[in-house]
Scaffold this active site. Structure first.
Site, PDB file in Angstrom:
ATOM      1  N   LYS A  13      23.817  38.818  53.010  1.00  0.00           N
ATOM      2  CA  LYS A  13      22.513  39.582  53.526  1.00  0.00           C
ATOM      3  C   LYS A  13      21.479  38.331  53.791  1.00  0.00           C
ATOM      4  CE  LYS A  13      21.951  42.868  50.581  1.00  0.00           C
ATOM      5  NZ  LYS A  13      23.139  42.568  49.636  1.00  0.00           N
ATOM      6  N   ARG A  88      18.090  50.902  49.604  1.00  0.00           N
ATOM      7  CA  ARG A  88      19.775  50.855  48.836  1.00  0.00           C
ATOM      8  C   ARG A  88      20.014  52.288  48.357  1.00  0.00           C
ATOM      9  NH1 ARG A  88      19.084  45.234  47.014  1.00  0.00           N
ATOM     10  NH2 ARG A  88      20.891  44.324  46.093  1.00  0.00           N
ATOM     11  N   ARG A 123      28.053  30.951  43.827  1.00  0.00           N
ATOM     12  CA  ARG A 123      26.584  31.167  44.283  1.00  0.00           C
ATOM     13  C   ARG A 123      25.659  30.312  43.661  1.00  0.00           C
ATOM     14  NH1 ARG A 123      23.788  36.380  46.737  1.00  0.00           N
ATOM     15  NH2 ARG A 123      23.838  37.326  44.640  1.00  0.00           N
ATOM     16  N   ARG A 156      22.485  32.957  39.226  1.00  0.00           N
ATOM     17  CA  ARG A 156      21.848  34.090  38.891  1.00  0.00           C
ATOM     18  C   ARG A 156      22.359  34.694  37.734  1.00  0.00           C
ATOM     19  NH1 ARG A 156      20.372  37.380  44.063  1.00  0.00           N
ATOM     20  NH2 ARG A 156      20.903  39.097  43.011  1.00  0.00           N
ATOM     21  N   ARG A 167      27.502  46.022  40.205  1.00  0.00           N
ATOM     22  CA  ARG A 167      26.768  45.778  41.311  1.00  0.00           C
ATOM     23  C   ARG A 167      27.347  46.664  42.576  1.00  0.00           C
ATOM     24  NH1 ARG A 167      24.554  40.125  41.528  1.00  0.00           N
ATOM     25  NH2 ARG A 167      23.241  41.093  43.277  1.00  0.00           N
TER      26      ARG A 167
HETATM   27  P1  AMP Z   1      19.465  41.341  45.425  1.00  0.00           P
HETATM   28  O1  AMP Z   1      18.814  40.125  45.298  1.00  0.00           O
HETATM   29  O2  AMP Z   1      19.129  41.939  46.806  1.00  0.00           O
HETATM   30  O3  AMP Z   1      20.677  41.440  45.305  1.00  0.00           O
HETATM   31  O4  AMP Z   1      18.855  42.491  44.452  1.00  0.00           O
HETATM   32  C1  AMP Z   1      18.972  41.969  42.888  1.00  0.00           C
HETATM   33  C2  AMP Z   1      18.786  43.419  42.129  1.00  0.00           C
HETATM   34  O5  AMP Z   1      17.343  43.655  42.342  1.00  0.00           O
HETATM   35  C3  AMP Z   1      19.562  44.468  42.537  1.00  0.00           C
HETATM   36  O6  AMP Z   1      20.819  44.449  41.604  1.00  0.00           O
HETATM   37  C4  AMP Z   1      18.668  45.471  41.969  1.00  0.00           C
HETATM   38  O7  AMP Z   1      18.713  45.619  40.292  1.00  0.00           O
HETATM   39  C5  AMP Z   1      17.118  45.172  42.277  1.00  0.00           C
HETATM   40  N1  AMP Z   1      16.872  45.518  43.616  1.00  0.00           N
HETATM   41  C6  AMP Z   1      16.752  44.985  44.934  1.00  0.00           C
HETATM   42  N2  AMP Z   1      16.572  45.658  45.771  1.00  0.00           N
HETATM   43  C7  AMP Z   1      16.504  47.023  45.509  1.00  0.00           C
HETATM   44  C8  AMP Z   1      16.301  48.204  46.075  1.00  0.00           C
HETATM   45  N3  AMP Z   1      16.266  48.287  47.219  1.00  0.00           N
HETATM   46  N4  AMP Z   1      16.537  49.299  45.107  1.00  0.00           N
HETATM   47  C9  AMP Z   1      16.859  49.267  43.894  1.00  0.00           C
HETATM   48  N5  AMP Z   1      16.938  47.930  42.989  1.00  0.00           N
HETATM   49  C10 AMP Z   1      16.911  46.836  44.104  1.00  0.00           C
END
Ligand code: AMP
Length: 211
Positions: A13, A88, A123, A156, A167
């Site tokens: 994404k 999400r 990654r 990460r 996740r």
């Molecule tokens: P990402 O970088 O998009 O994979 O986000 C990393 C982490 O941030 C996720 O695993 C969640 O813990 C938190 N997070 C990011 N976006 C959201 C969202 N829209 N709703 C809830 N938690 C989020």
């Protein structure tokens, strides 16, 4: 254009959102990146969010909805934006509707869990500017430092295999229902994630009708 990128963690994404946002000249808004920056700078929100991120769980809806509504009111969002990682959950999607946002498209990047697990171990990210790389598919120029700001790249914490498993479970149970939510609105576009980034980009631009 206002576009959402949906997809499992590691589906690509962020990478596709960055490419398409440059092409369209609109910002990418990544809730994950905003939350990670808050964690790093130790704000109150960041301190609360850290335990959810580290466990592979979602940060509570009210927190992310607050982040997004503030960010979307910024001047640079006037001509459109790409949302990477928001919404999400169904309540988050409903909140976006309530903000009066009219979306042009929701792109769901379809990648199998097996491929995701393999991808996540490779990654690498830049803690300073947030750029993302992959040791095989998208390495930085020297393989160890960020091309943009030369900071050493790292893994990460939430890309650790047991956290990735959580996740993915959260994605299937809580985020994937958004596909039906947007399919019912007639704006869902499915894109099958390819091995090569540029092949996925070509499919993405095609479903968006961008040449
Ligand atoms: P990402 O970088 O998009 O994979 O986000 C990393 C982490 O941030 C996720 O695993 C969640 O813990 C938190 N997070 C990011 N976006 C959201 C969202 N829209 N709703 C809830 N938690 C989020």
């Amino acid at each position: 254009m206002k576009i959402i990128f949906l997809g499992a963690p590691g589906a690509g994404k962020g990478t596709q959102a960055e490419i398409v946002s440059e092409r369209l000249g609109v910002p990418t808004i990544s809730t994950g990146a905003i939350i990670r920056a808050a964690v790093k700078s130790g704000t109150e929100m960041g301190t609360k969010a850290k335990k959810f991120i580290d466990a592979g769980q979602l940060v509570p809806d009210d927190v992310v909805i607050g982040i997004i509504s503030e960010r979307l009111s910024c001047e640079d969002c006037r001509n459109g934006y790409i949302l990477d990682g928001f919404p999400r959950t169904v309540p988050q999607a409903e909140a976006l509707d309530k903000m009066g946002v009219t979306l042009d498209a929701v792109v769901s990047l379809e990648v199998s869990d097996e491929t995701i697990v393999k991808r996540m171990s490779g990654r690498r990210v830049c803690d300073k500017c947030g750029a993302s790389y992959h040791v095989d598919h998208n390495p930085s120029e020297d393989g160890v430092n960020c091309d943009k700001c030369h900071t050493p790249l790292s893994l990460r914490r939430d890309d650790a295999p047991e956290v990735v498993k959580n996740r993915l479970e959260v994605y299937h149970s809580t985020t994937e229902p958004l596909k039906s939510y947007y399919a019912e609105k007639g704006i869902l576009k499915l894109v099958s994630g390819q091995e090569k980034i540029e092949d996925t980009t070509a499919l993405t631009l095609s479903v968006l009708g961008v040449n």
